[in-house]
Scaffold this motif. Sequence first.
Motif, PDB file in Angstrom:
ATOM      1  N   LYS A   9       0.657  -0.977  -0.106  1.00 21.74           N
ATOM      2  CA  LYS A   9       0.362   0.086  -0.115  1.00 21.74           C
ATOM      3  C   LYS A   9       0.833   1.691  -0.239  1.00 21.74           C
ATOM      4  CE  LYS A   9      -4.557  -1.092   1.686  1.00 21.74           C
ATOM      5  NZ  LYS A   9      -5.600  -0.979   3.067  1.00 21.74           N
ATOM      6  N   CYS A  10       1.812   1.368   0.501  1.00 18.62           N
ATOM      7  CA  CYS A  10       2.860   2.096   0.346  1.00 18.62           C
ATOM      8  C   CYS A  10       3.649   2.573  -0.261  1.00 18.62           C
ATOM      9  CB  CYS A  10       3.803   1.930   1.820  1.00 18.62           C
ATOM     10  SG  CYS A  10       2.853   2.366   3.631  1.00 18.62           S
ATOM     11  N   GLY A  11       3.988   1.640  -1.148  1.00 18.95           N
ATOM     12  CA  GLY A  11       4.961   1.808  -2.444  1.00 18.95           C
ATOM     13  C   GLY A  11       6.917   1.485  -1.775  1.00 18.95           C
ATOM     14  N   LEU A  12       6.698   0.563  -0.300  1.00 19.50           N
ATOM     15  CA  LEU A  12       7.762   0.406   0.335  1.00 19.50           C
ATOM     16  C   LEU A  12       8.150  -1.152   0.566  1.00 19.50           C
ATOM     17  CD1 LEU A  12       6.882   2.348   3.290  1.00 19.50           C
ATOM     18  CD2 LEU A  12       8.743   3.658   1.460  1.00 19.50           C
ATOM     19  N   GLN A  13       9.512  -1.361   0.698  1.00 22.03           N
ATOM     20  CA  GLN A  13       9.784  -2.543   0.820  1.00 22.03           C
ATOM     21  C   GLN A  13       9.348  -2.922   2.181  1.00 22.03           C
ATOM     22  OE1 GLN A  13      14.308  -3.326   0.136  1.00 22.03           O
ATOM     23  NE2 GLN A  13      14.077  -2.503  -2.362  1.00 22.03           N
ATOM     24  N   THR A  14       9.450  -4.223   2.152  1.00 17.05           N
ATOM     25  CA  THR A  14       8.833  -4.912   3.192  1.00 17.05           C
ATOM     26  C   THR A  14       9.688  -5.590   4.371  1.00 17.05           C
ATOM     27  OG1 THR A  14       7.512  -6.152   1.651  1.00 17.05           O
ATOM     28  CG2 THR A  14       8.047  -7.011   4.590  1.00 17.05           C
ATOM     29  N   SER A  15      11.500  -5.701   4.274  1.00 13.33           N
ATOM     30  CA  SER A  15      12.999  -5.176   4.507  1.00 13.33           C
ATOM     31  C   SER A  15      12.941  -4.043   5.187  1.00 13.33           C
ATOM     32  CB  SER A  15      13.591  -5.892   3.978  1.00 13.33           C
ATOM     33  OG  SER A  15      13.999  -4.934   3.128  1.00 13.33           O
ATOM     34  N   TYR A  16      12.055  -3.027   4.299  1.00 17.03           N
ATOM     35  CA  TYR A  16      12.633  -1.488   4.751  1.00 17.03           C
ATOM     36  C   TYR A  16      11.681  -0.959   6.013  1.00 17.03           C
ATOM     37  CZ  TYR A  16      12.942   3.973   4.973  1.00 17.03           C
ATOM     38  OH  TYR A  16      12.643   4.765   5.419  1.00 17.03           O
ATOM     39  N   LEU A  17      10.510  -1.084   5.492  1.00 14.16           N
ATOM     40  CA  LEU A  17       9.362  -1.185   6.887  1.00 14.16           C
ATOM     41  C   LEU A  17       9.301  -2.019   8.228  1.00 14.16           C
ATOM     42  CD1 LEU A  17       6.753   0.680   6.703  1.00 14.16           C
ATOM     43  CD2 LEU A  17       5.302  -1.609   5.934  1.00 14.16           C
ATOM     44  N   ALA A  18       9.932  -3.093   7.899  1.00 15.06           N
ATOM     45  CA  ALA A  18       9.975  -4.155   8.864  1.00 15.06           C
ATOM     46  C   ALA A  18      11.152  -3.485  10.066  1.00 15.06           C
ATOM     47  CB  ALA A  18      10.783  -5.313   8.574  1.00 15.06           C
ATOM     48  N   GLY A  19      11.957  -2.637   9.026  1.00 11.08           N
ATOM     49  CA  GLY A  19      13.228  -2.316   9.888  1.00 11.08           C
ATOM     50  C   GLY A  19      12.907  -0.457  10.670  1.00 11.08           C
ATOM     51  N   VAL A  20      11.581   0.191   9.845  1.00 10.07           N
ATOM     52  CA  VAL A  20      10.825   0.898  10.058  1.00 10.07           C
ATOM     53  C   VAL A  20      10.327   0.431  11.729  1.00 10.07           C
ATOM     54  CG1 VAL A  20       9.314   2.621  10.185  1.00 10.07           C
ATOM     55  CG2 VAL A  20      11.408   2.145   8.472  1.00 10.07           C
ATOM     56  N   GLU A  21       9.736  -0.773  11.564  1.00  5.41           N
ATOM     57  CA  GLU A  21       8.691  -1.061  13.105  1.00  5.41           C
ATOM     58  C   GLU A  21       9.683  -1.088  14.067  1.00  5.41           C
ATOM     59  OE1 GLU A  21       5.391  -4.004  14.055  1.00  5.41           O
ATOM     60  OE2 GLU A  21       5.989  -4.388  11.718  1.00  5.41           O
ATOM     61  N   ARG A  22      10.804  -1.879  13.613  1.00  4.62           N
ATOM     62  CA  ARG A  22      12.046  -2.512  14.690  1.00  4.62           C
ATOM     63  C   ARG A  22      12.310  -1.075  15.377  1.00  4.62           C
ATOM     64  NH1 ARG A  22      13.237  -6.238  10.984  1.00  4.62           N
ATOM     65  NH2 ARG A  22      15.686  -5.190  10.424  1.00  4.62           N
ATOM     66  N   GLY A  23      12.321   0.070  14.654  1.00  5.92           N
ATOM     67  CA  GLY A  23      13.272   1.171  15.110  1.00  5.92           C
ATOM     68  C   GLY A  23      14.751   1.481  14.639  1.00  5.92           C
ATOM     69  N   ASP A  24      14.833   0.469  13.858  1.00  4.23           N
ATOM     70  CA  ASP A  24      16.115  -0.325  13.101  1.00  4.23           C
ATOM     71  C   ASP A  24      16.679   1.859  11.582  1.00  4.23           C
ATOM     72  OD1 ASP A  24      17.371  -2.180  14.566  1.00  4.23           O
ATOM     73  OD2 ASP A  24      16.848  -3.357  12.977  1.00  4.23           O
ATOM     74  N   ARG A  25      15.886   1.980  11.887  1.00  2.00           N
ATOM     75  CA  ARG A  25      15.619   3.422  10.021  1.00  2.00           C
ATOM     76  C   ARG A  25      15.152   4.524  10.780  1.00  2.00           C
ATOM     77  NH1 ARG A  25      17.565   1.027   5.139  1.00  2.00           N
ATOM     78  NH2 ARG A  25      17.246  -1.312   5.384  1.00  2.00           N
ATOM     79  N   ASN A  26      15.571   5.019  10.283  1.00  2.00           N
ATOM     80  CA  ASN A  26      15.294   5.971  10.866  1.00  2.00           C
ATOM     81  C   ASN A  26      14.208   6.724   8.817  1.00  2.00           C
ATOM     82  OD1 ASN A  26      16.392   7.096  13.229  1.00  2.00           O
ATOM     83  ND2 ASN A  26      18.050   8.002  12.120  1.00  2.00           N
ATOM     84  N   ILE A  27      12.947   7.672   9.109  1.00  2.00           N
ATOM     85  CA  ILE A  27      12.076   8.219   7.947  1.00  2.00           C
ATOM     86  C   ILE A  27      12.157   9.230   7.667  1.00  2.00           C
ATOM     87  CG2 ILE A  27      10.695   5.102   8.156  1.00  2.00           C
ATOM     88  CD1 ILE A  27       8.825   7.140   9.270  1.00  2.00           C
ATOM     89  N   THR A  28      12.160   9.511   6.357  1.00  2.00           N
ATOM     90  CA  THR A  28      11.956  11.361   5.725  1.00  2.00           C
ATOM     91  C   THR A  28      11.164  11.473   6.093  1.00  2.00           C
ATOM     92  OG1 THR A  28      11.030  10.480   4.120  1.00  2.00           O
ATOM     93  CG2 THR A  28      13.832  11.410   4.204  1.00  2.00           C
ATOM     94  N   LEU A  29       9.514  12.720   6.766  1.00  2.00           N
ATOM     95  CA  LEU A  29       8.628  13.049   6.514  1.00  2.00           C
ATOM     96  C   LEU A  29       8.005  11.937   5.445  1.00  2.00           C
ATOM     97  CD1 LEU A  29       8.731  16.473   7.664  1.00  2.00           C
ATOM     98  CD2 LEU A  29       8.094  14.686   8.819  1.00  2.00           C
ATOM     99  N   GLN A  30       8.672  11.954   3.759  1.00  2.67           N
ATOM    100  CA  GLN A  30       7.658  11.559   2.556  1.00  2.67           C
ATOM    101  C   GLN A  30       7.781  10.370   3.271  1.00  2.67           C
ATOM    102  OE1 GLN A  30      10.391  13.193   2.638  1.00  2.67           O
ATOM    103  NE2 GLN A  30       9.744  15.399   1.411  1.00  2.67           N
TER     104      GLN A  30
END
Length: 95
Positions: A9-30
Amino acid sequence: MTQEELAEKCGLQTSYLAGVERGDRNITLQTLEKITAGLEINAKDLFELDSPMKQLPIETEQLIHMFAEQLKLKSDIEVKLIFNLANRIFETYSK
């Protein structure tokens, strides 16, 4: 909703989204905007921590939901009457 469904739905990779959920990745406002669009909520709702509904027992939330569904079937006059009656009860028993 699974991570895979949200990622699609977001147009993102699952692995990237998983990293966001775990707090391993910082995200932009976009990216935040893409995630909230995928969740069909706004950013304010995502970060709201002190919602009274989140603190209620599940049974109470279910009763409130059931009551709201019943109110949707009533006329405007009936809803106002029920609202006024509830307010009188609250005023009586909160003293």
